[in-house]
Design a protein around this motif. Structure first.
Motif, mmCIF file in Angstrom:
data_model
loop_
_atom_site.group_PDB
_atom_site.id
_atom_site.type_symbol
_atom_site.label_atom_id
_atom_site.label_comp_id
_atom_site.label_asym_id
_atom_site.label_seq_id
_atom_site.Cartn_x
_atom_site.Cartn_y
_atom_site.Cartn_z
ATOM 1 N N ILE A 1 15.191 27.342 -17.869
ATOM 2 C CA ILE A 1 16.555 27.807 -18.120
ATOM 3 C C ILE A 1 16.686 28.269 -19.574
ATOM 4 N N PRO A 2 17.725 29.047 -19.896
ATOM 5 C CA PRO A 2 17.888 29.550 -21.261
ATOM 6 C C PRO A 2 18.034 28.448 -22.304
ATOM 7 N N THR B 1 10.170 14.027 -27.158
ATOM 8 C CA THR B 1 11.250 13.309 -26.479
ATOM 9 C C THR B 1 12.384 14.258 -26.130
ATOM 10 N N MET B 2 12.751 15.120 -27.068
ATOM 11 C CA MET B 2 13.810 16.082 -26.805
ATOM 12 C C MET B 2 13.441 17.009 -25.644
ATOM 13 N N ALA B 3 12.182 17.408 -25.588
ATOM 14 C CA ALA B 3 11.735 18.282 -24.513
ATOM 15 C C ALA B 3 11.790 17.563 -23.166
ATOM 16 N N GLN B 4 11.444 16.281 -23.156
ATOM 17 C CA GLN B 4 11.508 15.510 -21.910
ATOM 18 C C GLN B 4 12.949 15.360 -21.425
ATOM 19 N N GLN C 1 16.465 19.364 -14.386
ATOM 20 C CA GLN C 1 16.307 18.840 -13.032
ATOM 21 C C GLN C 1 17.632 18.327 -12.466
ATOM 22 N N GLY C 2 18.543 17.948 -13.359
ATOM 23 C CA GLY C 2 19.860 17.495 -12.928
ATOM 24 C C GLY C 2 20.833 18.629 -12.660
ATOM 25 N N GLY C 3 20.421 19.859 -12.938
ATOM 26 C CA GLY C 3 21.270 21.008 -12.629
ATOM 27 C C GLY C 3 21.808 21.774 -13.819
#
Length: 224
Positions: free
Chosen positions: A62-63, A29-32, A39-41
């Motif tokens: 991203i990092p 869930t955390m990964a999702q 995806q939101g920036g």
């Protein structure tokens, strides 16, 4: 400057955390949620625990800023050198640790911990609770400074929103260091104010990734 740190400049880092007993306490869930934030920036993800770090690292490009919380009092955010090394091995691109002047469980000083991590090529972020903590972290050569622990260590009062005063102190005294603002950033307007105040990047957690808290805010407003 390290390219990973440079990639965070001017952006939003989303803290994705859930704890034992909470409905979303599952690494998948955390990964999702982390992927949705990307995806939101979001330019980075802060997360807690080895399983979450590993799962999130496998999902996002991203990092990943990793921590490992153990305990509930004193130094418990990545409290020892062992914890920090484990976060890095799990996939964290940056390891954040408690940078306060309180005793560390393994007996090492903060500076000794940072030096050992740097010897292994690990990028270190300092979770500070005061300007004195930031000075210690800067002297130790920490890569990133942050206001994360402002209001939680007894050194400063807990502000309703971001601790703008501490952020101003840190950016003024350490212009050569990337300074993140983390802690109680609850609205897009506050996030913008933080950036205008000179933060390298802003970290937002609860207001984006903790639906129980967000629901309670709306519920409280409805009930007046």
């Amino acid at each position: 400057m390290n390219q990973i740190i440079q990639s965070l400049k001017g952006g939003l880092i989303v803290s994705v955390q859930a704890y034992v007993g909470e409905p979303m306490r599952h690494s998948e869930t955390m990964a999702q949620i982390a992927l949705a934030a990307e995806q939101g920036g979001a330019v980075g993800i802060r997360c807690q625990g080895l399983s979450d770090i590993s799962a999130i690292k496998g999902q996002v490009e991203i990092p990943v800023l990793g921590i490992w919380k153990e305990g509930h009092e004193g130094v418990f955010i990545t409290p020892t050198l062992r914890h920090a090394r484990a976060c890095s091995m799990a996939g964290a691109d940056i390891v954040a640790l408690d940078a306060t002047r309180r005793p560390r469980p393994d007996g090492l000083t903060y500076s000794e911990t940072v030096a050992a991590l740097h010897d292994e090529g690990i990028v270190v972020m300092a979770d500070c609770g005061s300007i004195e903590d930031a000075r210690q972290a800067a002297e130790a050569g920490t890569d990133i400074l942050s206001t994360t622990l402002a209001g939680y260590t007894g050194d400063r009062p807990k502000t309703a929103g971001p601790d703008f005063e501490l952020l101003a102190q840190m950016t003024a005294e350490f212009p050569e260091f990337p300074v993140l603002c983390e802690g109680r950033v609850h609205t897009p307007q506050q996030a913008r104010q933080v950036m205008e105040a000179g933060a390298w990047a802003v970290v937002v957690g609860t207001a984006i990734t903790h639906p129980t808290s967000i629901t309670s805010w709306f519920n409280a407003a409805i009930k007046g």
